[in-house]
Design an enzyme around this catalytic site. Structure first.
Site, short mmCIF file in Angstrom:
data_model
loop_
_atom_site.label_atom_id
_atom_site.label_comp_id
_atom_site.label_asym_id
_atom_site.label_seq_id
_atom_site.Cartn_x
_atom_site.Cartn_y
_atom_site.Cartn_z
CD GLN A 65 -28.85 41.57 6.33
OE1 GLN A 65 -29.53 42.43 5.79
NE2 GLN A 65 -29.04 41.26 7.61
CG HIS A 102 -33.78 40.82 4.86
ND1 HIS A 102 -34.73 41.41 5.64
CD2 HIS A 102 -32.61 41.04 5.49
CE1 HIS A 102 -34.16 41.97 6.70
NE2 HIS A 102 -32.86 41.75 6.63
CD GLU A 123 -28.32 46.94 3.10
OE1 GLU A 123 -28.41 45.77 2.67
OE2 GLU A 123 -29.25 47.52 3.69
CG HIS A 124 -25.54 45.38 6.05
ND1 HIS A 124 -26.59 44.83 5.35
CD2 HIS A 124 -26.08 46.32 6.86
CE1 HIS A 124 -27.72 45.40 5.73
NE2 HIS A 124 -27.44 46.32 6.63
CG ASP A 126 -30.25 44.31 10.13
OD1 ASP A 126 -29.68 45.20 9.48
OD2 ASP A 126 -30.35 43.13 9.75
CG HIS A 149 -27.68 88.79 -14.94
ND1 HIS A 149 -28.56 88.54 -15.94
CD2 HIS A 149 -27.73 87.71 -14.11
CE1 HIS A 149 -29.12 87.35 -15.76
NE2 HIS A 149 -28.64 86.84 -14.64
N1 LIG Z 1 -31.57 48.36 2.09
C1 LIG Z 1 -32.19 48.49 3.25
O1 LIG Z 1 -31.92 49.40 4.00
C2 LIG Z 1 -33.30 47.50 3.62
C3 LIG Z 1 -33.89 47.52 4.91
C4 LIG Z 1 -34.93 46.62 5.20
C5 LIG Z 1 -35.36 45.73 4.22
N2 LIG Z 1 -34.75 45.76 3.00
C6 LIG Z 1 -35.21 44.94 1.90
O2 LIG Z 1 -36.55 45.31 1.69
C7 LIG Z 1 -37.18 44.26 0.99
C8 LIG Z 1 -38.54 43.98 1.54
O3 LIG Z 1 -39.20 43.25 0.57
P1 LIG Z 1 -40.66 42.66 0.78
O4 LIG Z 1 -41.01 42.00 -0.50
O5 LIG Z 1 -40.66 41.88 2.05
O6 LIG Z 1 -41.60 43.92 1.04
P2 LIG Z 1 -41.88 45.25 0.20
O7 LIG Z 1 -42.86 46.01 1.02
O8 LIG Z 1 -40.65 45.94 -0.19
O9 LIG Z 1 -42.59 44.76 -1.13
C9 LIG Z 1 -43.89 44.23 -1.12
C10 LIG Z 1 -44.66 44.85 -2.27
O10 LIG Z 1 -44.04 44.51 -3.51
C11 LIG Z 1 -45.04 44.54 -4.51
N3 LIG Z 1 -44.88 43.40 -5.41
C12 LIG Z 1 -44.55 42.13 -5.08
N4 LIG Z 1 -44.55 41.37 -6.19
C13 LIG Z 1 -44.89 42.17 -7.22
C14 LIG Z 1 -45.06 41.97 -8.62
N5 LIG Z 1 -44.87 40.78 -9.19
N6 LIG Z 1 -45.40 43.02 -9.39
C15 LIG Z 1 -45.57 44.25 -8.86
N7 LIG Z 1 -45.44 44.48 -7.53
C16 LIG Z 1 -45.10 43.47 -6.73
C17 LIG Z 1 -46.37 44.45 -3.84
O11 LIG Z 1 -47.09 45.62 -4.11
C18 LIG Z 1 -46.07 44.37 -2.35
O12 LIG Z 1 -46.91 45.23 -1.61
C19 LIG Z 1 -36.26 43.07 1.04
O13 LIG Z 1 -35.61 42.97 -0.21
C20 LIG Z 1 -35.25 43.46 2.11
O14 LIG Z 1 -34.01 42.86 1.86
C21 LIG Z 1 -33.76 46.63 2.68
N1 LIG Z 2 -31.08 44.19 7.08
C1 LIG Z 2 -32.10 45.15 6.74
C2 LIG Z 2 -31.41 46.25 5.94
O1 LIG Z 2 -30.89 45.77 4.78
C3 LIG Z 2 -32.79 45.77 7.93
C4 LIG Z 2 -33.55 44.83 8.80
C5 LIG Z 2 -34.71 45.05 9.44
N2 LIG Z 2 -35.01 43.96 10.15
C6 LIG Z 2 -34.07 43.09 9.96
N3 LIG Z 2 -33.18 43.61 9.15
ZN LIG Z 3 -31.66 42.46 8.18
#
Ligand SMILES: NC(=O)c1ccc[n+]([C@@H]2O[C@H](COP(=O)([O-])OP(=O)(O)OC[C@H]3O[C@@H](n4cnc5c(N)ncnc54)[C@H](O)[C@@H]3O)[C@@H](O)[C@H]2O)c1
Ligand SMILES: N[C@H](CO)Cc1c[nH]c[nH+]1
Ligand SMILES: [Zn+2]
Length: 437
Positions: free
Chosen positions: A264, A267, A332-333, A366, A425
């Site tokens: 995690q 990510h 979350e997990h 995941d 009413h």
């Molecule tokens: N909770 C869940 O179920 C779950 C599942 C999968 C992924 N995740 C999380 O999702 C997230 C994915 O993040 P990511 O960054 O790879 O992709 P993302 O698509 O969530 O974010 C990217 C976007 O963030 C914006 N951004 C980045 N920096 C910025 C700034 N300084 N100002 C304004 N906007 C800005 C941009 O517009 C960009 O398109 C990770 O935190 C991951 O842990 C959570």
């Molecule tokens: N761990 C993420 C949810 O928090 C989901 C994900 C997608 N691919 C890998 N991991």
């Molecule tokens: Zn994951």
């Protein structure tokens, strides 16, 4: 730079509660900046539609386009991606899709009704949402699995139109993401991300249709934007940066646990990985595994930052205390890497998903276990649930009084309405009373 300095805590030491609160909280300055920036982006998108969306896409995703049409992927492009990806990737996507569909089909709720003795009918009509927006993250990694996890429950619910947004930094499109959209039956795909994508879906622009609900995970900008637009549209939950909490009795291979924490942490620098164990020597062993393994990781820098800023190894008195600390965190997990995971699970009240036993790596959840990987973060598992078919269905109450029922309950309503001073009413109910009684 893969140096790690990971916080060590003991649940029995003075000041543990404060230290834990600090570990779980977001830095106030980060919070403030993110809120300001998200409000600005949403305001501009609401006011200026496509033009603002294109400007923010150029600024944050380094993707310059002359028109919004360039930010839409056609169905032909999705099919082409499906044809183009290697066979093992297509097979894996289809195998995961089958498992996810099968699991979610069990969540579908049907309409129901019953009839009172006097012929009055009461019930609930369940209706799928008309149009939903699914957010698929794409800033630091590509997430074909999130396409399946978002879209398939919507399909099972019977949603008529699914609009997907996914950022493609510098215009780099991931074919597996598009292929997953083809497999899941997504209707339209826009290569947009962040708060600007959430704003476009919430308010609608000249090109992006406004949706009824926005679901899906994302980074802190996405999670904050969803919170801001709630009310204009529905949202599923706050699914922000990923988190894992492992409770281990000290008998699992420390390398396995270190890698589960990495899974995690990789990510996002803002992801959170925490280990609880009653065995201090085991915490030392996992720390040694972390240092040994981090240098072998492609995303070692993100892992090191995440573990240093937000990770922790916490010693607890016993597994009961581990369960108490876990319930405070509401992760979350939650991995229960112990001899009797079912017994420990009985003591868990708050977690997005619970992974039972040493062989259940969170990573399988995941991708392909079947349950949804879009899960509540930041302690919101206290009141939120995994994304599911129920998020794409809404309910309307059904009420049909017979003449006898209107008489019986009309008398009750009349008294209550007059008690509230609401005469219309009362009289509306009284018109329908049996005047011979
Ligand atoms: N909770 C869940 O179920 C779950 C599942 C999968 C992924 N995740 C999380 O999702 C997230 C994915 O993040 P990511 O960054 O790879 O992709 P993302 O698509 O969530 O974010 C990217 C976007 O963030 C914006 N951004 C980045 N920096 C910025 C700034 N300084 N100002 C304004 N906007 C800005 C941009 O517009 C960009 O398109 C990770 O935190 C991951 O842990 C959570
Ligand atoms: N761990 C993420 C949810 O928090 C989901 C994900 C997608 N691919 C890998 N991991
Ligand atoms: Zn994951």
């Amino acid at each position: 730079m893969t140096d790690i300095s990971i916080t060590r805590l003991s649940a029995s030491e003075a000041g543990f509660d404060d230290a834990l609160n600090r570990l779980l909280a977001w830095d106030d300055s980060v919070d403030h900046q993110v809120n300001e920036s998200v409000r600005h982006i949403l305001g501009e998108v609401k006011l200026r539609g496509d033009a603002a969306v294109m400007e923010f896409t150029a600024k944050f995703d380094q993707l310059e386009v002359a028109s919004m049409a360039e930010l839409e992927m056609s169905q032909a492009r999705l099919e082409q991606a499906l044809e183009r990806i290697p066979a093992d990737q297509r097979d894996a996507l289809e195998a995961a899709a089958d498992r996810i569909r099968d699991y979610h089909q069990r969540q579908r709720q049907d309409s129901w009704q019953y009839e009172d003795a006097d012929g009055t009918v009461l019930g609930q009509k369940v209706t799928p949402l008309d149009r939903v927006g699914i957010y698929v993250p794409g800033g630091k990694a590509a997430y074909p699995s999130s396409v399946l996890m978002n879209a398939l429950p919507a399909k099972v619910a019977g949603v008529a139109e699914i609009i997907m947004v996914v950022p493609t930094p510098a215009g780099v499109v991931n074919d597996m993401v598009l292929a997953a959209a083809a497999i899941a039956g997504v209707d339209r795909v826009f290569t947009l991300g962040g708060a600007q994508a959430v704003g476009a879906l919430a308010y609608g622009t000249e090109t992006v249709p406004a949706v009824d609900k926005i679901v899906g995970p994302g980074n802190i900008f996405v999670a904050t934007a969803k919170r801001e637009v709630f009310g204009t549209v529905g949202i599923d939950m706050i699914a922000g940066p990923s988190e894992i909490l492992v409770i281990c009795d000290g008998q699992t291979d420390p390398d396995w646990i270190a890698m589960d924490l990495f899974s995690q942490a990789e990510h996002d620098e803002q992801a959170q990985s925490i280990l609880l164990s009653p065995d201090a020597a085991f915490l030392d062993a996992v720390e040694a595994s972390i240092r040994k393994l981090v240098v072998t990781m492609e995303r070692g820098e993100i892992i090191a930052r995440s573990l240093t800023d937000r990770g922790a190894l916490i010693q607890v008195k016993d597994l009961d205390e581990a369960a108490e600390v876990s319930n405070r965190i509401a992760p979350e997990h939650l991995e229960l890497s112990v001899a009797d995971p079912q017994a420990l699970a009985e003591k868990i009240r708050h977690a997005g998903a619970i992974f039972l036993g040493r062989y259940t790596a969170e990573a399988l959840g995941d991708y392909c276990a079947g349950p949804n990987h879009v899960l509540p973060t930041s302690g919101t598992a206290r009141f939120s649930s995994p994304l599911g078919v129920y998020d794409f269905q809404k309910r309307s109450s059904l009420i049909g009084f017979s003449a006898a029922g209107a008489d019986r309950m009309g008398r009750v309503a009349s008294v209550l309405a007059r008690g509230e001073g609401l005469t219309a009413h009362a009289r509306s109910a009284e018109y329908r009373l049996d005047q011979d009684q």
